[in-house]
Design a protein around this motif. Structure first.
Motif, PDB file in Angstrom:
ATOM      1  N   MET A   1       0.825  -1.367  -0.023  1.00  0.00           N
ATOM      2  CA  MET A   1      -0.038   0.028  -0.063  1.00  0.00           C
ATOM      3  C   MET A   1       0.961   1.207  -0.013  1.00  0.00           C
ATOM      4  O   MET A   1       1.191   1.583   1.032  1.00  0.00           O
ATOM      5  CB  MET A   1      -0.844   0.097   1.235  1.00  0.00           C
ATOM      6  N   PRO A   2       1.321   1.773  -1.209  1.00  0.00           N
ATOM      7  CA  PRO A   2       2.167   2.994  -1.278  1.00  0.00           C
ATOM      8  C   PRO A   2       1.748   3.942  -0.402  1.00  0.00           C
ATOM      9  O   PRO A   2       2.834   4.796   0.096  1.00  0.00           O
ATOM     10  CB  PRO A   2       2.261   2.996  -3.105  1.00  0.00           C
ATOM     11  N   VAL A   3       0.322   4.537  -0.428  1.00  0.00           N
ATOM     12  CA  VAL A   3      -0.042   5.556   0.091  1.00  0.00           C
ATOM     13  C   VAL A   3       0.041   5.604   1.722  1.00  0.00           C
ATOM     14  O   VAL A   3       0.180   6.576   2.323  1.00  0.00           O
ATOM     15  CB  VAL A   3      -1.598   6.014  -0.145  1.00  0.00           C
ATOM     16  N   LEU A   4      -0.195   4.355   2.174  1.00  0.00           N
ATOM     17  CA  LEU A   4       0.087   4.266   3.476  1.00  0.00           C
ATOM     18  C   LEU A   4       1.346   4.334   3.999  1.00  0.00           C
ATOM     19  O   LEU A   4       1.778   4.765   4.948  1.00  0.00           O
ATOM     20  CB  LEU A   4      -0.530   2.965   3.980  1.00  0.00           C
ATOM     21  N   GLU A   6       3.584   6.231   2.565  1.00  0.00           N
ATOM     22  CA  GLU A   6       4.204   7.528   2.471  1.00  0.00           C
ATOM     23  C   GLU A   6       3.668   8.315   3.600  1.00  0.00           C
ATOM     24  O   GLU A   6       4.299   9.282   4.162  1.00  0.00           O
ATOM     25  CB  GLU A   6       3.549   8.057   0.918  1.00  0.00           C
ATOM     26  N   LEU A   7       2.422   7.948   3.958  1.00  0.00           N
ATOM     27  CA  LEU A   7       1.753   8.697   5.172  1.00  0.00           C
ATOM     28  C   LEU A   7       2.771   8.270   6.383  1.00  0.00           C
ATOM     29  O   LEU A   7       3.100   9.327   7.247  1.00  0.00           O
ATOM     30  CB  LEU A   7       0.521   8.243   5.215  1.00  0.00           C
ATOM     31  N   LYS A   8       3.007   7.015   6.437  1.00  0.00           N
ATOM     32  CA  LYS A   8       3.898   6.758   7.688  1.00  0.00           C
ATOM     33  C   LYS A   8       5.235   7.401   7.615  1.00  0.00           C
ATOM     34  O   LYS A   8       5.867   7.937   8.806  1.00  0.00           O
ATOM     35  CB  LYS A   8       4.216   5.210   7.552  1.00  0.00           C
ATOM     36  N   GLY A   9       5.871   7.898   6.377  1.00  0.00           N
ATOM     37  CA  GLY A   9       7.076   8.715   6.259  1.00  0.00           C
ATOM     38  C   GLY A   9       6.921   9.871   6.686  1.00  0.00           C
ATOM     39  O   GLY A   9       7.934  10.570   7.275  1.00  0.00           O
ATOM     40  N   VAL A  10       5.733  10.543   6.278  1.00  0.00           N
ATOM     41  CA  VAL A  10       5.478  12.028   6.603  1.00  0.00           C
ATOM     42  C   VAL A  10       5.199  12.055   8.358  1.00  0.00           C
ATOM     43  O   VAL A  10       5.823  12.909   8.672  1.00  0.00           O
ATOM     44  CB  VAL A  10       4.246  12.319   5.840  1.00  0.00           C
ATOM     45  N   LEU A  68       7.347   2.869  13.199  1.00  0.00           N
ATOM     46  CA  LEU A  68       6.849   3.517  11.893  1.00  0.00           C
ATOM     47  C   LEU A  68       7.692   2.901  10.688  1.00  0.00           C
ATOM     48  O   LEU A  68       7.337   2.153   9.801  1.00  0.00           O
ATOM     49  CB  LEU A  68       6.814   4.826  11.599  1.00  0.00           C
ATOM     50  N   GLY A  69       9.010   2.696  10.982  1.00  0.00           N
ATOM     51  CA  GLY A  69      10.088   2.345   9.588  1.00  0.00           C
ATOM     52  C   GLY A  69       9.947   0.699   9.650  1.00  0.00           C
ATOM     53  O   GLY A  69      10.095   0.439   8.626  1.00  0.00           O
ATOM     54  N   ARG A  70       9.921   0.188  10.785  1.00  0.00           N
ATOM     55  CA  ARG A  70       9.663  -1.537  10.770  1.00  0.00           C
ATOM     56  C   ARG A  70      10.816  -2.015  10.150  1.00  0.00           C
ATOM     57  O   ARG A  70      10.708  -3.100   9.798  1.00  0.00           O
ATOM     58  CB  ARG A  70       8.353  -1.851  10.344  1.00  0.00           C
ATOM     59  N   ASP A 237      12.500   6.858   2.334  1.00  0.00           N
ATOM     60  CA  ASP A 237      12.550   5.624   1.989  1.00  0.00           C
ATOM     61  C   ASP A 237      12.358   4.714   3.262  1.00  0.00           C
ATOM     62  O   ASP A 237      11.546   4.086   3.534  1.00  0.00           O
ATOM     63  CB  ASP A 237      13.116   5.130   0.982  1.00  0.00           C
ATOM     64  N   TYR A 238      13.381   5.149   4.050  1.00  0.00           N
ATOM     65  CA  TYR A 238      13.755   4.532   5.229  1.00  0.00           C
ATOM     66  C   TYR A 238      12.736   4.730   6.270  1.00  0.00           C
ATOM     67  O   TYR A 238      12.119   4.064   7.064  1.00  0.00           O
ATOM     68  CB  TYR A 238      15.226   4.845   5.945  1.00  0.00           C
ATOM     69  N   LEU A 239      12.281   6.194   6.230  1.00  0.00           N
ATOM     70  CA  LEU A 239      11.088   6.481   7.138  1.00  0.00           C
ATOM     71  C   LEU A 239      10.031   5.812   6.960  1.00  0.00           C
ATOM     72  O   LEU A 239       8.829   5.561   7.755  1.00  0.00           O
ATOM     73  CB  LEU A 239      11.008   8.025   7.307  1.00  0.00           C
ATOM     74  N   CYS A 240       9.679   5.663   5.644  1.00  0.00           N
ATOM     75  CA  CYS A 240       8.323   4.993   5.019  1.00  0.00           C
ATOM     76  C   CYS A 240       8.380   3.484   5.354  1.00  0.00           C
ATOM     77  O   CYS A 240       7.208   3.061   5.017  1.00  0.00           O
ATOM     78  CB  CYS A 240       8.362   5.298   3.545  1.00  0.00           C
ATOM     79  N   GLY A 241       9.234   2.930   6.198  1.00  0.00           N
ATOM     80  CA  GLY A 241       9.370   1.628   6.257  1.00  0.00           C
ATOM     81  C   GLY A 241       9.811   0.715   4.809  1.00  0.00           C
ATOM     82  O   GLY A 241       9.334  -0.592   4.752  1.00  0.00           O
ATOM     83  N   LYS A 242      10.417   1.342   3.999  1.00  0.00           N
ATOM     84  CA  LYS A 242      10.335   0.350   2.891  1.00  0.00           C
ATOM     85  C   LYS A 242      11.972  -0.191   2.505  1.00  0.00           C
ATOM     86  O   LYS A 242      12.189  -0.829   1.787  1.00  0.00           O
ATOM     87  CB  LYS A 242      10.742   1.471   1.455  1.00  0.00           C
ATOM     88  N   VAL A 243      12.558  -0.155   3.718  1.00  0.00           N
ATOM     89  CA  VAL A 243      13.850  -1.094   3.892  1.00  0.00           C
ATOM     90  C   VAL A 243      13.585  -1.971   4.831  1.00  0.00           C
ATOM     91  O   VAL A 243      13.828  -1.685   6.133  1.00  0.00           O
ATOM     92  CB  VAL A 243      15.127   0.042   4.304  1.00  0.00           C
ATOM     93  N   ALA A 244      13.136  -3.311   4.419  1.00  0.00           N
ATOM     94  CA  ALA A 244      12.755  -4.135   5.372  1.00  0.00           C
ATOM     95  C   ALA A 244      14.135  -4.880   6.078  1.00  0.00           C
ATOM     96  O   ALA A 244      13.853  -4.864   7.456  1.00  0.00           O
ATOM     97  CB  ALA A 244      12.102  -5.293   4.454  1.00  0.00           C
ATOM     98  N   ASN A 245      15.045  -5.103   5.380  1.00  0.00           N
ATOM     99  CA  ASN A 245      16.176  -5.598   6.149  1.00  0.00           C
ATOM    100  C   ASN A 245      17.671  -4.887   5.831  1.00  0.00           C
ATOM    101  O   ASN A 245      17.875  -4.693   4.728  1.00  0.00           O
ATOM    102  CB  ASN A 245      16.468  -7.166   5.542  1.00  0.00           C
ATOM    103  N   ILE A 246      18.383  -4.929   6.908  1.00  0.00           N
ATOM    104  CA  ILE A 246      19.368  -4.161   6.811  1.00  0.00           C
ATOM    105  C   ILE A 246      20.736  -5.361   7.668  1.00  0.00           C
ATOM    106  O   ILE A 246      20.397  -5.425   8.934  1.00  0.00           O
ATOM    107  CB  ILE A 246      19.572  -2.793   7.518  1.00  0.00           C
TER     108      ILE A 246
END
Length: 304
Positions: A1-4, A6-10, A68-70, A237-246
């Motif tokens: 869900m891209p919108v969700l 992006e909202l988490k990132g904001v 939020l980032g997860r 992208d990190y704030l949006c939670g788009k970086v699953a594994n590090i």
């Protein structure tokens, strides 16, 4: 869900801004008191409180990232540290996210991390005042051309920085140094003709400068290798939670007396130190390659 996402990132970014504003006022008030009050003991106490406020700021940002980032940090290597030791911390540098990762890894586990900064950065709006208040060491480096024109300046940069670091001799702290000096990109790697597959060329002189400025107080180096399996992420992208594994590997190396010396005027020491840094970076490049392998995932108990 891209919108969700992006909202988490904001929301995450807004929370970081609010956290920063919350901490900025007491930091500035205490810095003003420290500047006015002449008593060394009072200044020392205020410094401890300032570092505590900065630690609180990092703690709140870390909670923000976890909620939020997860992102999952998969850790390997050394896991045990103390807040009673002086540390030099170094890591490869690919993204502004690296700083958040390092704060997430080491907050409250080692003494508060400070950076050696160029003196010009004290004029950066807002954040420059915070660095000044927290007594990040500002250093003035002279180029080879400046030293050739004004030989009397030779050695004054390290002497001035050592004087600024005198206050750090009495309570533990950690110093951060990105040896590459800038974030990794393929273009920069090609321009440098780097000897390393995943890293830029390390700047040995900067690390030597930092070690010597601390007058031998730093006895351990925490070497951190950070790998983003899907490529270096953007901050948002990190704030949006788009970086699953590090993936992160940590090792601790001794800093002995042989690593201290006059980098600019002692060719034998300079060659020794450069070789030591090159070996450090060769090991890191190999570790980076290993962490890219799927089987390099570690046990869930070592996740953060």
């Amino acid at each position: 869900m891209p919108v969700l996402s992006e909202l988490k990132g904001v929301i995450s970014f807004v929370l970081i801004v609010m956290n920063t504003l919350l901490c900025f006022t007491p930091v500035m008030l205490l810095a003003l008191i420290k500047w006015v009050v002449p008593f060394t003991s009072v200044k020392a106490t205020i410094n401890v409180v300032l570092d505590d406020i900065a630690t609180f700021w990092i703690t709140m940002n870390n909670a923000n990232q976890r909620c939020l980032g997860r992102s999952t940090l998969r850790l390997s290597g050394v896991q045990s540290f103390t807040t009673k030791e002086w540390y030099m911390v170094t890591a490869n540098h690919q993204s502004w996210v690296d700083i958040l990762i390092l704060q997430r890894l080491f907050n409250r586990r080692i003494p508060f991390i400070k950076f050696f900064l160029k003196r010009e950065l004290v004029w950066v709006p807002f954040i420059g005042l915070v660095w000044w208040a927290l007594e990040f060491p500002f250093m003035k480096r002279y180029s080879a051309a400046q030293l050739k024109k004004c030989p009397e300046l030779k050695g004054t940069d390290i002497a001035a920085t050592q004087k600024a670091c005198d206050k750090f001799q009495h309570f533990p702290l950690s110093i951060m140094n990105f040896l590459e000096g800038t974030r990794f990109t393929n273009q920069k790697q090609a321009q440098q003709e780097s000897n390393y597959k995943h890293l830029l060329m390390p700047k040995a002189g900067g690390l030597s400068f930092a070690l010597n400025a601390m007058n031998g107080k730093l006895h351990q180096l925490i070497d951190v290798t950070i790998v983003y399996p899907n490529g270096a992420p953007r901050f948002f992208d990190y704030l949006c939670g788009k970086v699953a594994n590090i993936k992160v590997h940590i090792r601790v190396l001794p800093i002995d007396a042989a690593l201290l010396g006059d980098y600019h005027n002692d060719p034998e020491y300079r060659a020794y130190f450069q070789q030591w840094v090159n070996t450090l970076w060769q090991d890191k490049d190999q570790e980076f390659e290993r962490l890219l392998l799927p089987e390099a995932d570690v046990d869930a108990r070592n996740r953060l």
